[in-house]
Motif scaffolding. Structure first.
Motif, mmCIF file in Angstrom:
data_model
loop_
_atom_site.group_PDB
_atom_site.id
_atom_site.type_symbol
_atom_site.label_atom_id
_atom_site.label_comp_id
_atom_site.label_asym_id
_atom_site.label_seq_id
_atom_site.Cartn_x
_atom_site.Cartn_y
_atom_site.Cartn_z
ATOM 1 N N CYS A 172 119.791 43.512 29.620
ATOM 2 C CA CYS A 172 119.681 43.797 31.062
ATOM 3 C C CYS A 172 118.917 45.105 31.247
ATOM 4 N N LEU A 173 117.942 45.081 32.153
ATOM 5 C CA LEU A 173 117.114 46.267 32.402
ATOM 6 C C LEU A 173 117.790 47.281 33.328
ATOM 7 N N SER A 174 118.889 46.888 33.970
ATOM 8 C CA SER A 174 119.461 47.675 35.084
ATOM 9 C C SER A 174 118.389 47.913 36.155
ATOM 10 N N CYS A 175 117.525 46.908 36.353
ATOM 11 C CA CYS A 175 116.473 47.046 37.374
ATOM 12 C C CYS A 175 117.030 46.875 38.775
ATOM 13 N N LEU A 176 118.175 46.202 38.893
ATOM 14 C CA LEU A 176 118.893 46.014 40.155
ATOM 15 C C LEU A 176 118.197 45.087 41.143
ATOM 16 N N ALA A 177 117.233 44.291 40.665
ATOM 17 C CA ALA A 177 116.636 43.279 41.542
ATOM 18 C C ALA A 177 117.730 42.336 42.041
ATOM 19 N N CYS A 178 118.732 42.093 41.193
ATOM 20 C CA CYS A 178 119.827 41.193 41.591
ATOM 21 C C CYS A 178 120.604 41.745 42.776
ATOM 22 N N GLY A 185 120.736 36.259 32.788
ATOM 23 C CA GLY A 185 120.581 36.459 34.227
ATOM 24 C C GLY A 185 121.829 37.147 34.748
ATOM 25 N N PRO A 186 121.795 37.632 35.982
ATOM 26 C CA PRO A 186 122.936 38.410 36.505
ATOM 27 C C PRO A 186 124.242 37.634 36.577
ATOM 28 N N TYR A 229 126.292 45.266 41.388
ATOM 29 C CA TYR A 229 126.079 45.006 39.960
ATOM 30 C C TYR A 229 125.893 46.304 39.173
ATOM 31 N N ARG A 244 125.676 37.352 33.193
ATOM 32 C CA ARG A 244 126.158 38.664 32.713
ATOM 33 C C ARG A 244 127.447 39.060 33.429
ATOM 34 N N CYS A 249 115.685 37.728 38.636
ATOM 35 C CA CYS A 249 116.007 38.535 37.454
ATOM 36 C C CYS A 249 114.875 38.434 36.430
ATOM 37 N N PRO A 250 114.274 39.553 36.038
ATOM 38 C CA PRO A 250 113.152 39.493 35.095
ATOM 39 C C PRO A 250 113.532 38.897 33.737
ATOM 40 N N THR A 251 114.727 39.191 33.240
ATOM 41 C CA THR A 251 115.049 38.681 31.901
ATOM 42 C C THR A 251 115.358 37.183 31.943
#
Ligand code: SF4
Ligand code: SF4
Length: 448
Positions: A76-82, A47-48, A92, A51, A35-37
């Protein structure tokens, strides 16, 4: 994860869907590592897994969320790496989307922030308004220090050159060169038309050259993703319905093999139309059908295949492929764009920490400018380390976020178009004729 929703709460289809997602989470925390954040802030609640707990508590309790919850969800970026990392298949994206809708409905943000969010939703998704705003931003740049701090990131992102509207963004049918092998609708989009009209132009030329007839359907436009991520669900769904109607008409008129998006953030949204409209009796079936037809442009180009190519000044050029989060995590498309660039003759190099977001993330770089700037710097350093002459990406948000570092950033289709007979992208032309203007002289369109 155990949940404590009441039976009455579970009659709400959104709560029922989120409850299912929450139950799939086994708290393992694998997702936290990517997670980037979390990487930047080191806080479990950024982190996911953290959250997911916050979202569960907020949805179970109902009503206005605590400001602290809003802060962590907003980050949260909603980048979906998680989602890529999660071994349990926790969706997620649908959970955080529900959380954002809940916050929009129950939490009163400070007045300046409400205005900024409303303004971003309206302006970014409406090309004439965005064009006007960018012209004003260009004039305001010398006085940036006098303007409110919240407006500074938007000013910094305003490009030097604002291209006029492109004819390819108006409703047209662009015929295939030679035998027609596919008939596809192109999502004309919104901000991309203004920030980089050359991308739609290169897409139309490339698809036509490969044998696809391209339809820009009347009344199709913004996919709704910007408003969706701002929690403005009614506005987002109105855009989705308008697009579905437009493409349904195009499909009934002449058939459609695909609905093509060349901005991966938009493609992820189109592919989710079926879920988003699942409870709308009038649209559920049509939405599922259109979602099933939605493709990223790289998928369609890969299906059509590139012609055998020989020679060309692009050959051997070192290209760093920046994998947009919405493409690699949202749509699980990682291999196709790189394989296409390599097949076209480019030397494709991977980017270190390629799973990490560049900080663009829709309106994130405008709403969370400090975190977005830190992610941008990190990404630019990783891109520079590749020694590549050019960066390719499949999402306008990333292209705008990473521009201005000295390493040109273009869309993957612009490179593929160039390699197969189109103009060299303007960013690589060193002052030569802009690709967009070259394209406008080509007689590729047929009016309806
Ligand atoms: S979507 Fe991205 S920023 Fe948000 S929790 Fe997942 S990995 Fe972290
Ligand atoms: S990796 Fe998946 S199951 Fe594990 S904590 Fe993260 S979301 Fe939950």
């Amino acid at each position: 994860m155990q949940t404590e929703f009441t039976l009455a709460q579970l009659t709400d289809p959104d709560i029922a869907a989120s409850e299912k997602i929450l139950r799939a989470c086994v708290h393992c925390g694998f997702c936290t590592a990517t997670c980037p954040t979390y990487l930047l802030l080191g806080d479990e609640l950024d982190g996911p897994r953290g959250r997911i707990y916050l979202l569960k508590n907020m949805l179970e309790q109902g009503g206005p969320p605590a400001p602290e919850t809003v802060t962590h969800i907003d980050r949260c970026l909603s980048c979906l790496a998680c989602m890529t990392t999660c071994p349990s298949g926790v969706h997620y994206m649908h959970l955080v989307d529900h959380g954002r809708r809940h916050i929009a409905a129950h939490y009163r943000r400070p007045w300046p922030e409400r205005q900024l969010r409303r303004w971003l939703g309206r302006v970014l998704s409406h090309p004439p308004s965005l064009r006007r705003a960018l012209r004003m931003a260009r004039l305001a740049k010398p006085f940036a220090g006098l303007l409110p701090a919240r407006l500074q990131p938007a000013l910094a992102l305003a490009p030097q050159r604002i291209a006029p509207p492109s004819p390819v963004d108006r409703p047209h049918v662009f015929p295939a060169a030679g035998e027609r092998r596919r008939r596809v609708a192109l999502l004309p989009g919104c901000a991309q038309q203004v920030l980089a009209p050359a991308i739609n132009e290169a897409t139309v030329r490339l698809l036509n050259r490969l044998g696809a007839e391209v339809v820009v359907a009347p009344e199709s436009g913004c996919c709704g993703a910007l408003e969706h991520h701002l929690g403005s669900e009614a506005a987002a769904l109105a855009r989705a319905r308008a697009n579905i109607d437009a493409w349904e008409r195009a499909r009934l008129e002449g058939g459609l093999d695909a609905v093509v998006a060349n901005a991966s953030g938009c493609g992820t949204m189109l592919k989710d139309y079926g879920f988003l409209l699942r409870t709308d009796a009038a649209y559920a079936d049509k939405a599922a059908l259109i979602a099933g037809l939605a493709r990223d442009v790289s998928e369609v180009v890969a299906e059509l295949g590139l012609p055998q190519l020989a020679g060309g000044t692009h050959r051997g050029r070192r290209v760093a492929y920046h994998s947009a989060c919405s493409l690699q995590h949202g749509q699980k498309i990682e291999r196709e764009p790189k394989a296409l660039l390599a097949a076209a003759g480019f030397h494709v190099v991977d980017v270190p920490e390629g799973h990490l977001c560049c900080g663009s993330a829709g309106t994130y770089n405008l709403l969370q400018p400090e975190l977005a700037a830190r992610l941008r710097e990190r990404k630019l350093a990783n891109l520079a380390a590749t020694g590549a002459a050019v960066v390719a990406a499949g999402n306008i948000g990333c292209i705008a976020q990473l521009a201005g570092s000295g390493q040109p950033v273009v869309h993957t289709v612009e490179l593929l178009d160039w390699a197969t007979g189109g103009p060299r992208p303007r960013e690589l032309s060193g002052g030569a004729a802009p690709a967009a203007e070259t394209a406008r002289k080509e007689p590729v369109q047929r009016g309806r």
